[in-house]
Design a protein around this motif. Structure first.
Motif, PDB file in Angstrom:
ATOM      1  N   MET A  29      27.124 -15.636  49.407  1.00 34.21           N
ATOM      2  CA  MET A  29      26.799 -16.664  48.429  1.00 34.21           C
ATOM      3  C   MET A  29      28.037 -17.284  47.791  1.00 34.21           C
ATOM      4  O   MET A  29      28.002 -18.446  47.384  1.00 34.21           O
ATOM      5  N   ASP A  30      29.136 -16.547  47.740  1.00 32.13           N
ATOM      6  CA  ASP A  30      30.353 -17.076  47.109  1.00 32.13           C
ATOM      7  C   ASP A  30      30.753 -18.429  47.698  1.00 32.13           C
ATOM      8  O   ASP A  30      31.341 -19.264  47.021  1.00 32.13           O
ATOM      9  N   TYR A  31      30.455 -18.633  48.966  1.00 32.01           N
ATOM     10  CA  TYR A  31      30.933 -19.831  49.668  1.00 32.01           C
ATOM     11  C   TYR A  31      29.920 -20.971  49.673  1.00 32.01           C
ATOM     12  O   TYR A  31      30.170 -22.021  50.262  1.00 32.01           O
ATOM     13  N   TYR A  32      28.783 -20.748  49.020  1.00 32.98           N
ATOM     14  CA  TYR A  32      27.711 -21.736  49.092  1.00 32.98           C
ATOM     15  C   TYR A  32      27.357 -22.303  47.721  1.00 32.98           C
ATOM     16  O   TYR A  32      27.365 -21.598  46.714  1.00 32.98           O
ATOM     17  N   SER A  33      26.994 -23.563  47.734  1.00 34.29           N
ATOM     18  CA  SER A  33      26.341 -24.164  46.580  1.00 34.29           C
ATOM     19  C   SER A  33      24.851 -23.940  46.739  1.00 34.29           C
ATOM     20  O   SER A  33      24.317 -23.960  47.854  1.00 34.29           O
ATOM     21  N   ILE A  34      24.188 -23.717  45.617  1.00 33.54           N
ATOM     22  CA  ILE A  34      22.751 -23.447  45.621  1.00 33.54           C
ATOM     23  C   ILE A  34      22.056 -24.461  44.724  1.00 33.54           C
ATOM     24  O   ILE A  34      22.536 -24.757  43.618  1.00 33.54           O
ATOM     25  N   GLY A  35      20.955 -24.965  45.201  1.00 35.00           N
ATOM     26  CA  GLY A  35      20.198 -25.930  44.412  1.00 35.00           C
ATOM     27  C   GLY A  35      18.791 -25.465  44.133  1.00 35.00           C
ATOM     28  O   GLY A  35      18.183 -24.790  44.972  1.00 35.00           O
ATOM     29  N   SER A  49      18.568 -28.787  39.707  1.00 39.78           N
ATOM     30  CA  SER A  49      19.858 -28.270  39.248  1.00 39.78           C
ATOM     31  C   SER A  49      20.659 -27.751  40.425  1.00 39.78           C
ATOM     32  O   SER A  49      20.078 -27.301  41.428  1.00 39.78           O
ATOM     33  N   ILE A  50      21.973 -27.829  40.292  1.00 36.81           N
ATOM     34  CA  ILE A  50      22.882 -27.361  41.338  1.00 36.81           C
ATOM     35  C   ILE A  50      23.893 -26.396  40.735  1.00 36.81           C
ATOM     36  O   ILE A  50      24.440 -26.667  39.660  1.00 36.81           O
ATOM     37  N   ASP A  72      24.862 -14.860  40.301  1.00 40.78           N
ATOM     38  CA  ASP A  72      25.508 -13.559  40.428  1.00 40.78           C
ATOM     39  C   ASP A  72      25.761 -13.376  41.913  1.00 40.78           C
ATOM     40  O   ASP A  72      24.875 -12.950  42.662  1.00 40.78           O
ATOM     41  N   ASN A  73      26.953 -13.716  42.354  1.00 39.80           N
ATOM     42  CA  ASN A  73      27.256 -13.679  43.783  1.00 39.80           C
ATOM     43  C   ASN A  73      27.134 -12.265  44.360  1.00 39.80           C
ATOM     44  O   ASN A  73      26.728 -12.092  45.510  1.00 39.80           O
ATOM     45  N   ALA A  74      27.486 -11.265  43.566  1.00 37.53           N
ATOM     46  CA  ALA A  74      27.403  -9.884  44.042  1.00 37.53           C
ATOM     47  C   ALA A  74      25.966  -9.499  44.373  1.00 37.53           C
ATOM     48  O   ALA A  74      25.710  -8.693  45.258  1.00 37.53           O
ATOM     49  N   LYS A  75      25.029 -10.094  43.643  1.00 36.26           N
ATOM     50  CA  LYS A  75      23.606  -9.827  43.895  1.00 36.26           C
ATOM     51  C   LYS A  75      22.974 -10.904  44.752  1.00 36.26           C
ATOM     52  O   LYS A  75      21.756 -10.890  44.962  1.00 36.26           O
ATOM     53  N   THR A  76      23.773 -11.826  45.242  1.00 39.88           N
ATOM     54  CA  THR A  76      23.294 -12.997  46.003  1.00 39.88           C
ATOM     55  C   THR A  76      22.065 -13.605  45.336  1.00 39.88           C
ATOM     56  O   THR A  76      21.043 -13.878  45.983  1.00 39.88           O
ATOM     57  N   THR A  77      22.167 -13.822  44.046  1.00 44.67           N
ATOM     58  CA  THR A  77      21.041 -14.327  43.262  1.00 44.67           C
ATOM     59  C   THR A  77      21.493 -15.486  42.377  1.00 44.67           C
ATOM     60  O   THR A  77      22.559 -15.426  41.766  1.00 44.67           O
ATOM     61  N   VAL A  78      20.667 -16.505  42.354  1.00 48.95           N
ATOM     62  CA  VAL A  78      20.859 -17.630  41.451  1.00 48.95           C
ATOM     63  C   VAL A  78      19.645 -17.691  40.534  1.00 48.95           C
ATOM     64  O   VAL A  78      18.507 -17.530  40.986  1.00 48.95           O
ATOM     65  N   CYS A  95      14.405 -23.018  46.053  1.00 50.03           N
ATOM     66  CA  CYS A  95      15.867 -23.038  46.070  1.00 50.03           C
ATOM     67  C   CYS A  95      16.346 -23.185  47.506  1.00 50.03           C
ATOM     68  O   CYS A  95      15.604 -22.900  48.464  1.00 50.03           O
ATOM     69  N   ALA A  96      17.565 -23.657  47.641  1.00 52.02           N
ATOM     70  CA  ALA A  96      18.141 -23.882  48.960  1.00 52.02           C
ATOM     71  C   ALA A  96      19.657 -23.854  48.863  1.00 52.02           C
ATOM     72  O   ALA A  96      20.221 -24.160  47.801  1.00 52.02           O
ATOM     73  N   THR A  97      20.300 -23.492  49.952  1.00 48.35           N
ATOM     74  CA  THR A  97      21.736 -23.698  50.033  1.00 48.35           C
ATOM     75  C   THR A  97      21.953 -25.182  50.290  1.00 48.35           C
ATOM     76  O   THR A  97      21.229 -25.795  51.083  1.00 48.35           O
ATOM     77  N   VAL A  98      22.936 -25.753  49.608  1.00 47.90           N
ATOM     78  CA  VAL A  98      23.127 -27.195  49.680  1.00 47.90           C
ATOM     79  C   VAL A  98      24.599 -27.531  49.877  1.00 47.90           C
ATOM     80  O   VAL A  98      25.477 -26.716  49.617  1.00 47.90           O
TER      81      VAL A  98
END
Length: 124
Positions: A29-35, A49-50, A72-78, A95-98
């Motif tokens: 998740m660290d490398y991704y934007s999430i919407g 929201s992004i 929380d990237n460690a939990k791969t949760t937005v 939600c989606a990776t964007v």
């Protein structure tokens, strides 16, 4: 493939609060934007929201000051914390990776598919 699962929706009275969660798998998740997106009955899906991978956050005008996105990237949760909910916030939330392309955010090529979403219903 990137997969995301939404949860946390429910029925709440106007003025109430909810916190939505989006748990990811199959990617870092660290490398991704999430919407966060939502779709109300009879309407097209809209971006809410992004959370950009660079730490920036963005909100559609209708939720500014009421919704807060965090990750929380460690939990791969937005998360999407929603306060002062209004009946017009009623929708299925997804939600989606964007990624940012030509002035807008779009689902990434490796985003598997839209999940079930989580229903948010705000009564007046």
């Amino acid at each position: 493939q990137v997969q995301l699962v939404e949860s946390g929706g429910g029925l709440v009275q106007a003025g109430g609060s909810l916190r939505l969660s989006c748990v990811g798998s199959g990617f870092i998740m660290d490398y991704y934007s999430i919407g966060w997106f939502r779709q109300a009955p009879g309407k097209e899906r809209e971006g809410v929201s992004i959370s950009d991978s660079d730490g920036s956050t963005y909100y559609v005008d209708s939720v500014k000051g009421r919704f807060t996105i965090s990750r929380d990237n460690a939990k791969t949760t937005v998360y999407l914390q929603m306060h002062s909910l209004k009946p017009e916030d009623t929708a299925v939330y997804y939600c989606a990776t964007v990624e940012y392309i030509n002035g807008n955010y779009y689902p990434t090529a490796d985003f598997d598919s839209w999940g079930q979403g989580t229903q948010v219903t705000v009564s007046s």
